[in-house]
Scaffold this motif. Structure first.
Motif, PDB file in Angstrom:
ATOM      1  N   UNK A  31     -64.333 -37.252 -88.232  1.00 61.06           N
ATOM      2  CA  UNK A  31     -64.978 -38.145 -87.271  1.00 61.06           C
ATOM      3  C   UNK A  31     -64.297 -39.507 -87.244  1.00 61.06           C
ATOM      4  N   UNK A  32     -63.857 -39.978 -88.412  1.00 60.40           N
ATOM      5  CA  UNK A  32     -63.171 -41.272 -88.463  1.00 60.40           C
ATOM      6  C   UNK A  32     -61.868 -41.234 -87.658  1.00 60.40           C
ATOM      7  N   UNK A  33     -61.068 -40.179 -87.859  1.00 61.61           N
ATOM      8  CA  UNK A  33     -59.805 -40.069 -87.118  1.00 61.61           C
ATOM      9  C   UNK A  33     -60.077 -39.882 -85.626  1.00 61.61           C
ATOM     10  N   UNK A  34     -61.105 -39.096 -85.313  1.00 65.33           N
ATOM     11  CA  UNK A  34     -61.489 -38.890 -83.916  1.00 65.33           C
ATOM     12  C   UNK A  34     -61.860 -40.203 -83.249  1.00 65.33           C
ATOM     13  N   UNK A  35     -62.636 -41.022 -83.955  1.00 59.36           N
ATOM     14  CA  UNK A  35     -63.042 -42.308 -83.411  1.00 59.36           C
ATOM     15  C   UNK A  35     -61.843 -43.235 -83.230  1.00 59.36           C
ATOM     16  N   UNK A  36     -60.867 -43.129 -84.128  1.00 62.29           N
ATOM     17  CA  UNK A  36     -59.646 -43.920 -83.981  1.00 62.29           C
ATOM     18  C   UNK A  36     -58.884 -43.497 -82.727  1.00 62.29           C
ATOM     19  N   UNK A  37     -58.817 -42.195 -82.463  1.00 66.34           N
ATOM     20  CA  UNK A  37     -58.130 -41.707 -81.271  1.00 66.34           C
ATOM     21  C   UNK A  37     -58.861 -42.109 -79.993  1.00 66.34           C
ATOM     22  N   UNK A  38     -60.197 -42.171 -80.065  1.00 68.47           N
ATOM     23  CA  UNK A  38     -60.999 -42.526 -78.896  1.00 68.47           C
ATOM     24  C   UNK A  38     -60.764 -43.966 -78.437  1.00 68.47           C
ATOM     25  N   UNK A  39     -60.103 -44.767 -79.248  1.00 70.11           N
ATOM     26  CA  UNK A  39     -59.832 -46.156 -78.878  1.00 70.11           C
ATOM     27  C   UNK A  39     -58.661 -46.288 -77.893  1.00 70.11           C
ATOM     28  N   UNK A  40     -57.988 -45.183 -77.606  1.00 72.21           N
ATOM     29  CA  UNK A  40     -56.836 -45.237 -76.705  1.00 72.21           C
ATOM     30  C   UNK A  40     -57.258 -45.770 -75.329  1.00 72.21           C
ATOM     31  N   UNK A  99     -68.098 -42.582-102.754  1.00 70.17           N
ATOM     32  CA  UNK A  99     -67.653 -43.934-102.403  1.00 70.17           C
ATOM     33  C   UNK A  99     -66.753 -43.897-101.169  1.00 70.17           C
ATOM     34  N   UNK A 100     -65.845 -42.952-101.126  1.00 70.13           N
ATOM     35  CA  UNK A 100     -64.957 -42.852 -99.963  1.00 70.13           C
ATOM     36  C   UNK A 100     -65.686 -42.328 -98.726  1.00 70.13           C
ATOM     37  N   UNK A 101     -66.740 -41.545 -98.927  1.00 70.29           N
ATOM     38  CA  UNK A 101     -67.575 -41.138 -97.790  1.00 70.29           C
ATOM     39  C   UNK A 101     -68.179 -42.381 -97.135  1.00 70.29           C
ATOM     40  N   UNK A 102     -68.646 -43.306 -97.940  1.00 74.17           N
ATOM     41  CA  UNK A 102     -69.183 -44.564 -97.411  1.00 74.17           C
ATOM     42  C   UNK A 102     -68.108 -45.347 -96.668  1.00 74.17           C
ATOM     43  N   UNK A 103     -66.883 -45.323 -97.182  1.00 72.92           N
ATOM     44  CA  UNK A 103     -65.767 -45.982 -96.494  1.00 72.92           C
ATOM     45  C   UNK A 103     -65.593 -45.414 -95.088  1.00 72.92           C
ATOM     46  N   UNK A 104     -65.598 -44.095 -94.978  1.00 73.05           N
ATOM     47  CA  UNK A 104     -65.399 -43.464 -93.666  1.00 73.05           C
ATOM     48  C   UNK A 104     -66.534 -43.789 -92.701  1.00 73.05           C
ATOM     49  N   UNK A 105     -67.756 -43.823 -93.199  1.00 75.51           N
ATOM     50  CA  UNK A 105     -68.896 -44.176 -92.340  1.00 75.51           C
ATOM     51  C   UNK A 105     -68.734 -45.606 -91.822  1.00 75.51           C
ATOM     52  N   UNK A 106     -68.341 -46.508 -92.702  1.00 75.57           N
ATOM     53  CA  UNK A 106     -68.128 -47.904 -92.306  1.00 75.57           C
ATOM     54  C   UNK A 106     -67.005 -48.016 -91.270  1.00 75.57           C
ATOM     55  N   UNK A 107     -65.935 -47.263 -91.477  1.00 69.51           N
ATOM     56  CA  UNK A 107     -64.810 -47.315 -90.543  1.00 69.51           C
ATOM     57  C   UNK A 107     -65.180 -46.716 -89.185  1.00 69.51           C
ATOM     58  N   UNK A 108     -65.990 -45.685 -89.182  1.00 72.81           N
ATOM     59  CA  UNK A 108     -66.441 -45.105 -87.912  1.00 72.81           C
ATOM     60  C   UNK A 108     -67.167 -46.161 -87.082  1.00 72.81           C
ATOM     61  N   UNK A 109     -68.056 -46.892 -87.735  1.00 73.58           N
ATOM     62  CA  UNK A 109     -68.787 -47.971 -87.048  1.00 73.58           C
ATOM     63  C   UNK A 109     -67.822 -49.054 -86.583  1.00 73.58           C
ATOM     64  N   UNK A 133     -64.593 -48.853 -85.949  1.00 75.10           N
ATOM     65  CA  UNK A 133     -63.720 -48.389 -84.868  1.00 75.10           C
ATOM     66  C   UNK A 133     -64.444 -48.397 -83.527  1.00 75.10           C
ATOM     67  N   UNK A 134     -65.736 -48.080 -83.558  1.00 72.76           N
ATOM     68  CA  UNK A 134     -66.529 -48.130 -82.325  1.00 72.76           C
ATOM     69  C   UNK A 134     -66.716 -49.581 -81.858  1.00 72.76           C
ATOM     70  N   UNK A 135     -66.863 -50.488 -82.814  1.00 73.45           N
ATOM     71  CA  UNK A 135     -67.054 -51.898 -82.467  1.00 73.45           C
ATOM     72  C   UNK A 135     -65.789 -52.537 -81.906  1.00 73.45           C
ATOM     73  N   UNK A 136     -64.626 -51.974 -82.232  1.00 72.87           N
ATOM     74  CA  UNK A 136     -63.367 -52.555 -81.748  1.00 72.87           C
ATOM     75  C   UNK A 136     -62.844 -51.785 -80.534  1.00 72.87           C
TER      76      UNK A 136
END
Length: 229
Positions: A156-165, A88-98, A100-103
């Motif tokens: 990957x989720x944390x990486x994508x969050x950092x890429x928003x800088x 379930x939390x794996x699905x959460x991270x996949x959703x957040x990766x998407x 974070x890229x959209x924002x």
């Protein structure tokens, strides 16, 4: 902030404090009520505060991510359902990766990506994730493959969050990045507590970082939308 929005935010804060109190007082049975309410309230707050983007991919992915977190919270209340909670939390991270890229205020161009620079920036995170796996791998048994996949997803989720800088406003970046990192810390503590060595006040530390992390992620996404508006 409208009344309905702030109402659910208050419910979230009440549920979070109540759950922490249940942990401190070792009232585990009551957590079947307090813990699930945390993510349900945060999901309803997010839905109330993002009505202007109703039907958008961003709203859908974040909503699915929060609902998956709710399912994960419920499943992890029963230790025998750990693998399902992990899923379930794996699905959460996949959703957040998407999400974070959209924002991000730019379009992806693979020809302009400096992969060496990206690797160097993310290297500390890779090292920490590898260290955690090294500490727990001998106790994983049949969970090795699922845990490896899960670690890759959260990194990957944390990486994508950092890429928003530099690709969103400062408030949105820092809220979301700190939130994603706290989520990573929470999962790391959970893994170490379960598969390496029990942590003093482990449940309290795990839930505190998790709750704050989830709230900051939602607030970071909201801050991005406020700027666009």
């Amino acid at each position: 902030m409208r009344k309905k929005e702030i109402l659910w935010l208050y419910v979230f804060l009440f549920a979070a404090l109540a759950d922490v109190a249940m942990i401190v007082n070792a009232e585990i049975s009551y957590r079947y009520f307090t813990k699930p309410l945390i993510m349900i309230a945060l999901l309803l707050y997010f839905l109330q505060s993002t009505k202007l983007i109703k039907g958008s991919l961003l709203r859908i992915t974040v909503s699915v991510g929060l609902f998956s977190s709710f399912l994960g919270d419920v499943l992890l209340l029963d230790g025998s359902l750990f693998l399902f909670g992990l899923g379930a939390f794996f699905m959460t991270h996949i959703c957040y990766i998407v999400a974070f890229k959209l924002t991000q205020n730019h379009t992806l161009n693979l020809f302009k990506v400096n992969f060496i620079k990206m690797f160097v920036y993310n290297l500390p995170l890779y090292i920490v994730a590898a260290l955690i796996y090294f500490l727990i791998h001998s106790q994983l048994n049949e969970l090795k493959i699922p845990v490896i996949i899960y670690i890759m997803a959260i990194v990957m989720m944390v990486t994508m969050a950092r890429e928003r800088f530099g690709r969103t406003n400062k408030s949105s970046f820092w809220q979301l990045f700190i939130g994603a990192f706290l989520f990573f810390i929470s999962d790391s503590l959970l893994a170490l507590d379960r598969f390496f060595h029990p942590i003093v006040d482990g449940d309290l530390l795990i839930m505190s970082t998790y709750i704050l992390g989830q709230l900051l992620i939602v607030m970071g996404i909201r801050s991005h939308l406020v700027q666009i508006k």
